[in-house]
Motif scaffolding. Structure first.
Motif, PDB file in Angstrom:
ATOM      1  N   LEU A 133      -6.525 -23.849  32.139  1.00  0.00           N
ATOM      2  CA  LEU A 133      -7.252 -22.847  31.352  1.00  0.00           C
ATOM      3  C   LEU A 133      -6.732 -22.699  29.926  1.00  0.00           C
ATOM      4  N   ASN A 134      -5.422 -22.827  29.777  1.00  0.00           N
ATOM      5  CA  ASN A 134      -4.796 -22.588  28.479  1.00  0.00           C
ATOM      6  C   ASN A 134      -5.046 -23.775  27.536  1.00  0.00           C
TER       7      ASN A 134
ATOM      8  N   CYS B 173     -10.216 -28.602  30.091  1.00  0.00           N
ATOM      9  CA  CYS B 173      -9.839 -27.240  29.728  1.00  0.00           C
ATOM     10  C   CYS B 173     -10.901 -26.331  30.344  1.00  0.00           C
TER      11      CYS B 173
ATOM     12  N   ASN C  71     -11.803 -23.164  33.763  1.00  0.00           N
ATOM     13  CA  ASN C  71     -11.378 -22.161  34.722  1.00  0.00           C
ATOM     14  C   ASN C  71     -11.502 -22.710  36.147  1.00  0.00           C
TER      15      ASN C  71
END
Ligand SMILES: C[S@@+](CC[C@H](N)C(=O)[O-])C[C@H]1O[C@@H](n2cnc3c(N)ncnc32)[C@H](O)[C@@H]1O
Length: 185
Positions: free
Chosen positions: A57-58, A76, A78
């Motif tokens: 996610l980051n 990238c 969720n």
């Protein structure tokens, strides 16, 4: 705080996680890869780079992972969107995954998010596939009532003091009747 960790997982914990990956596993998903401790261990254990899908996610960690593992599908995104991601990029076009390995801080997530992640995970796994999760707590990070609701079973894997903090591994699978139902349908 945002990554739910004091430091990256140690090699001892990575070894315990790898121990739970089925010997026949070919197609594997990793959720919440951080700096790639488990990614590196998965590749070292023989998982082919093009059969590994990593979701982080980051954005900064994603860029770092992308640079470190150019052959791996690093997205990238969720973990709740795993099904859409794995469908969209063709990762599960020919076959579902044998295992999903997770470094997510599941224990500190609300039940609704835990449920969303567990549903996503099992939607990309083969009927006999497994979800491997570590936790810093003493119990399964997915509560029993949620496991009952989703038809999942849990088994405790290894534990190590030689991690900061000490950590346990839990392995989730579909209950047998659910797996048989999924195969038949
Ligand atoms: C506890 S750290 C673990 C990092 C690494 N796997 C390790 O063991 O060292 C959790 C990681 O999950 C990522 N993360 C948190 N929520 C996420 C989500 N919903 N989807 C994907 N990654 C997430 C964080 O950015 C962080 O990198």
């Amino acid at each position: 705080m945002r990554v739910a960790a004091l430091s990256p997982s140690g090699t001892q914990l990575a070894g315990l996680m790898m121990h739970e990956v089925p010997a026949h596993a070919q197609r594997v998903v990793e959720l919440g890869a951080g700096t790639g401790v488990f990614t590196r261990a998965l590749l070292a254990s023989g998982i082919a780079a093009d059969k590994l899908l990593v979701i982080e996610l980051n954005a900064e960690l994603h860029a770092y992972l992308h640079e470190q593992f150019p052959q791996v599908h690093v997205v990238c995104g969720n973990a709740c969107e795993l099904k859409a991601i794995a469908t969209g990029n063709g990762f599960i076009a020919t076959d579902l995954a044998d295992a999903v390995i997770s470094g997510l801080g599941l224990l500190s997530m609300p039940r609704s998010v835990q449920k969303s992640i567990a549903e996503s995970v099992f939607s990309v796994l083969k009927p006999e596939g497994c979800f491997i999760q570590f936790t810093y707590g003493p119990k399964s990070p997915l509560p029993q009532d949620l496991l009952d609701e989703l038809g999942l079973s849990v088994r405790r894997g290894g534990f190590t003091w030689r991690n900061v903090p000490p950590a346990s591994v839990f392995v989730y699978t579909r209950t047998r009747s659910e797996a048989i139902h999924a195969v038949r349908s």
